[in-house]
Scaffold this active site. Structure first.
Site, PDB file in Angstrom:
ATOM      1  N   TYR A 142       3.120  -4.839  -2.010  1.00 47.12           N
ATOM      2  CA  TYR A 142       1.916  -4.453  -2.753  1.00 47.12           C
ATOM      3  C   TYR A 142       0.915  -5.610  -2.753  1.00 47.12           C
ATOM      4  O   TYR A 142      -0.268  -5.427  -2.454  1.00 47.12           O
ATOM      5  CB  TYR A 142       2.276  -4.049  -4.178  1.00 47.12           C
ATOM      6  CG  TYR A 142       1.085  -3.629  -5.005  1.00 47.12           C
ATOM      7  CD1 TYR A 142       0.539  -2.348  -4.876  1.00 47.12           C
ATOM      8  CD2 TYR A 142       0.489  -4.502  -5.906  1.00 47.12           C
ATOM      9  CE1 TYR A 142      -0.565  -1.958  -5.615  1.00 47.12           C
ATOM     10  CE2 TYR A 142      -0.610  -4.118  -6.651  1.00 47.12           C
ATOM     11  CZ  TYR A 142      -1.134  -2.844  -6.511  1.00 47.12           C
ATOM     12  OH  TYR A 142      -2.236  -2.473  -7.243  1.00 47.12           O
ATOM     13  N   LYS A 146      -2.786  -5.706  -0.857  1.00 44.19           N
ATOM     14  CA  LYS A 146      -4.028  -5.959  -1.590  1.00 44.19           C
ATOM     15  C   LYS A 146      -4.721  -7.227  -1.089  1.00 44.19           C
ATOM     16  O   LYS A 146      -5.957  -7.304  -1.066  1.00 44.19           O
ATOM     17  CB  LYS A 146      -3.735  -6.060  -3.083  1.00 44.19           C
ATOM     18  CG  LYS A 146      -3.340  -4.727  -3.724  1.00 44.19           C
ATOM     19  CD  LYS A 146      -4.461  -3.705  -3.646  1.00 44.19           C
ATOM     20  CE  LYS A 146      -4.145  -2.436  -4.409  1.00 44.19           C
ATOM     21  NZ  LYS A 146      -5.249  -1.460  -4.374  1.00 44.19           N
TER      22      LYS A 146
END
Length: 237
Positions: A142, A146
């Site tokens: 994650y 990002k």
């Protein structure tokens, strides 16, 4: 300055959480129409809201959305997903690839697909929703996805600026949505975040640091790695 007044907005991941607030707040600021997109779009009780099917991981779905929403002036890349594990070592290869598809490839390819449409209209806007995880690696893939999107947003900003498209990147800690229901600690209300984002957009700002956590983490990037990750001092690595 960029403005939501009379804008035509497309919001990804609009069915719930932050996305729903991006839809309603755009209308509150004078948007003429909002395309509320999701893999399975829901019904809305406002004729200004147009439900639109969109899977950001599917090229044919992106192309169909571009054809259906050729009047867009504001693209909000909000859709995102979290992997089943925060560990890069434990998560499956399939989950790594799936998370990158949703959080990185999806918004980048959507921005590329809509770029000619945005560039053809004066005062167009691209909003990419990142996270404090762009700068703080607590989330495994994650965080990696990002961070990649943050870098891509910087590149898109440079390329789109001469075309008259304003690009704003959004960074924040936890927001009080179902995605963060398992976490403790301070959480922004979705309304707070969206208000902050649209205020920044209409003020012509390029980056949103929505809370103190995010501001502190970004400031720490100029220091040594072990200052940002003090637990490293207790390992033998």
């Amino acid at each position: 300055m960029p403005s939501l007044d009379e804008a035509v907005v497309l919001v990804t991941g609009a069915n719930g959480g932050i996305g729903t607030h991006f839809v309603h707040e755009a209308l509150a600021r004078g948007a003429a129409k909002v395309y509320a997109t999701a893999r399975t779009p829901r019904a809305w009780d406002d004729e200004r809201i147009v439900p639109l099917a969109l899977d950001v991981t599917d090229r044919a779905s992106i192309d169909a959305a571009v054809s259906a929403a050729a009047d867009v002036t504001v693209l909000v890349n909000n859709a995102g997903a979290t992997p089943p594990s925060a560990s890069l070592l434990d998560v499956s290869e399939a989950d790594i690839r799936a998370n990158m598809e949703t959080n990185f490839f999806g918004p980048v390819l959507l921005a590329r697909a809509f770029a000619p449409i945005l560039a053809a209209k004066q005062g167009s806007i691209l909003v990419d929703v990142h996270s404090v995880a762009s700068w703080y690696a607590f989330g495994g893939v994650y965080s990696a996805s990002k961070a990649a999107l943050w870098s891509a947003t910087n590149s898109l900003r440079i390329e789109l600026a001469p075309m008259g498209v304003h690009v704003t990147g959004v960074h924040m800690g936890y927001v009080d949505t179902p995605m963060a229901e398992h976490t403790d600690g301070p959480k922004l209300l979705p309304t707070q975040l969206v208000t902050t984002v649209y205020d920044a957009v209409e003020a012509g700002e390029y980056e949103v640091l929505a809370d103190e956590l995010t501001q502190g983490v970004k400031a720490a990037l100029s220091g040594p790695v072990e200052a940002l990750y003090p637990d490293l001092r207790g390992t033998n690595a």
